[in-house]
Design an enzyme around this catalytic site. Structure first.
Site, PDB file in Angstrom:
ATOM      1  N   SER A   1       0.818  -1.204   0.000  1.00 39.96           N
ATOM      2  CA  SER A   1       0.000   0.000   0.000  1.00 39.96           C
ATOM      3  C   SER A   1       0.856   1.260   0.000  1.00 39.96           C
ATOM      4  O   SER A   1       1.926   1.291   0.603  1.00 39.96           O
ATOM      5  CB  SER A   1      -0.881  -0.012   1.252  1.00 39.96           C
ATOM      6  OG  SER A   1      -1.654   1.150   1.347  1.00 39.96           O
TER       7      SER A   1
ATOM      8  N   SER B   1       5.917   0.650   6.181  1.00 40.49           N
ATOM      9  CA  SER B   1       7.000  -0.120   5.563  1.00 40.49           C
ATOM     10  C   SER B   1       7.027   0.073   4.050  1.00 40.49           C
ATOM     11  O   SER B   1       8.104   0.107   3.444  1.00 40.49           O
ATOM     12  CB  SER B   1       6.891  -1.606   5.921  1.00 40.49           C
ATOM     13  OG  SER B   1       5.676  -2.144   5.446  1.00 40.49           O
ATOM     14  N   CYS B   2       5.870   0.217   3.432  1.00 36.25           N
ATOM     15  CA  CYS B   2       5.825   0.448   1.983  1.00 36.25           C
ATOM     16  C   CYS B   2       6.346   1.843   1.636  1.00 36.25           C
ATOM     17  O   CYS B   2       7.008   2.030   0.614  1.00 36.25           O
ATOM     18  CB  CYS B   2       4.408   0.247   1.451  1.00 36.25           C
ATOM     19  SG  CYS B   2       3.831  -1.457   1.609  1.00 36.25           S
ATOM     20  N   LYS B   3       6.058   2.813   2.498  1.00 40.68           N
ATOM     21  CA  LYS B   3       6.616   4.158   2.302  1.00 40.68           C
ATOM     22  C   LYS B   3       8.140   4.110   2.369  1.00 40.68           C
ATOM     23  O   LYS B   3       8.821   4.752   1.571  1.00 40.68           O
ATOM     24  CB  LYS B   3       6.088   5.128   3.364  1.00 40.68           C
ATOM     25  CG  LYS B   3       4.685   5.601   3.124  1.00 40.68           C
ATOM     26  CD  LYS B   3       4.274   6.575   4.230  1.00 40.68           C
ATOM     27  CE  LYS B   3       2.879   7.078   4.035  1.00 40.68           C
ATOM     28  NZ  LYS B   3       2.474   8.015   5.101  1.00 40.68           N
TER      29      LYS B   3
END
Length: 185
Positions: free
Chosen positions: A63, A68-70
């Protein structure tokens, strides 16, 4: 207390069963990676992602707005010039539900409608099916997978390890497989 015991049992079972997030080989069925080194990445997916005929780093993440995806997107963005210098295009893939606030990053971000590509190549969900698998592939110009990395909890490692592979193949002019074990010797 039972929940803690169950979690400890499950974790210890994974560790005993040979689970290691740093391996590039298939693991137990509940934690298997999709494609492996030497497999062909689906041609229709490469075309859809704009990666046909290009050395590409294709990373699957959950997402736009999860922490963590950022981190992973930011790390790929910070290394964009190095990937470009090594001759690789970087493409991030998430599903419709994960496309929240598309970040302003150097890499191309695409949506995998209904997880069609993720399902086609067999990226399993992580953490007992709760999280979409975080997996990174380096694909050669001919569509052959040369590198695979899977680790849900170390998003920045996807970047550093993929970059190391891309730079090593750029220097040698090759596109063969990569032994991730060499990182840990």
């Amino acid at each position: 207390m039972r929940a803690v015991l169950l979690i400890n049992f499950l974790i210890s079972s994974l560790l005993v069963d040979g689970f290691s997030p740093a391996l590039t080989t298939r693991r137990s069925s509940s934690l298997s990676m999709g494609l492996k080194v030497g497999d062909s990445f689906p041609k229709d997916a490469l075309k859809k992602f704009g990666a046909s005929g290009k050395k590409s780093v294709i990373f699957f993440f959950g997402s736009d707005d999860s922490p963590s995806c950022k981190k992973q997107n930011s790390a790929f963005d910070e290394q964009a010039a190095d990937f470009k210098k090594a001759g690789a295009t970087v493409i991030g893939v998430r599903n419709e539900a994960g496309a929240k606030n598309t970040p302003d990053v150097a890499q191309t971000l695409v949506i995998d409608e209904s997880d069609a590509v993720r399902n086609e190549i067999g990226i399993a969900k992580d953490l007992f099916g709760l999280l979409g698998g975080r997996e990174t592939y380096v694909v050669g110009k001919d569509g052959t997978v040369g590198f695979v990395f899977n680790d849900q909890f170390k998003p920045e490692d996807h970047v550093s390890k993929a970059l190391a592979y891309v730079e090593s193949t750029a220097a040698s002019g090759g596109s063969g497989g990569f032994d991730l074990g060499s990182f840990f010797k």
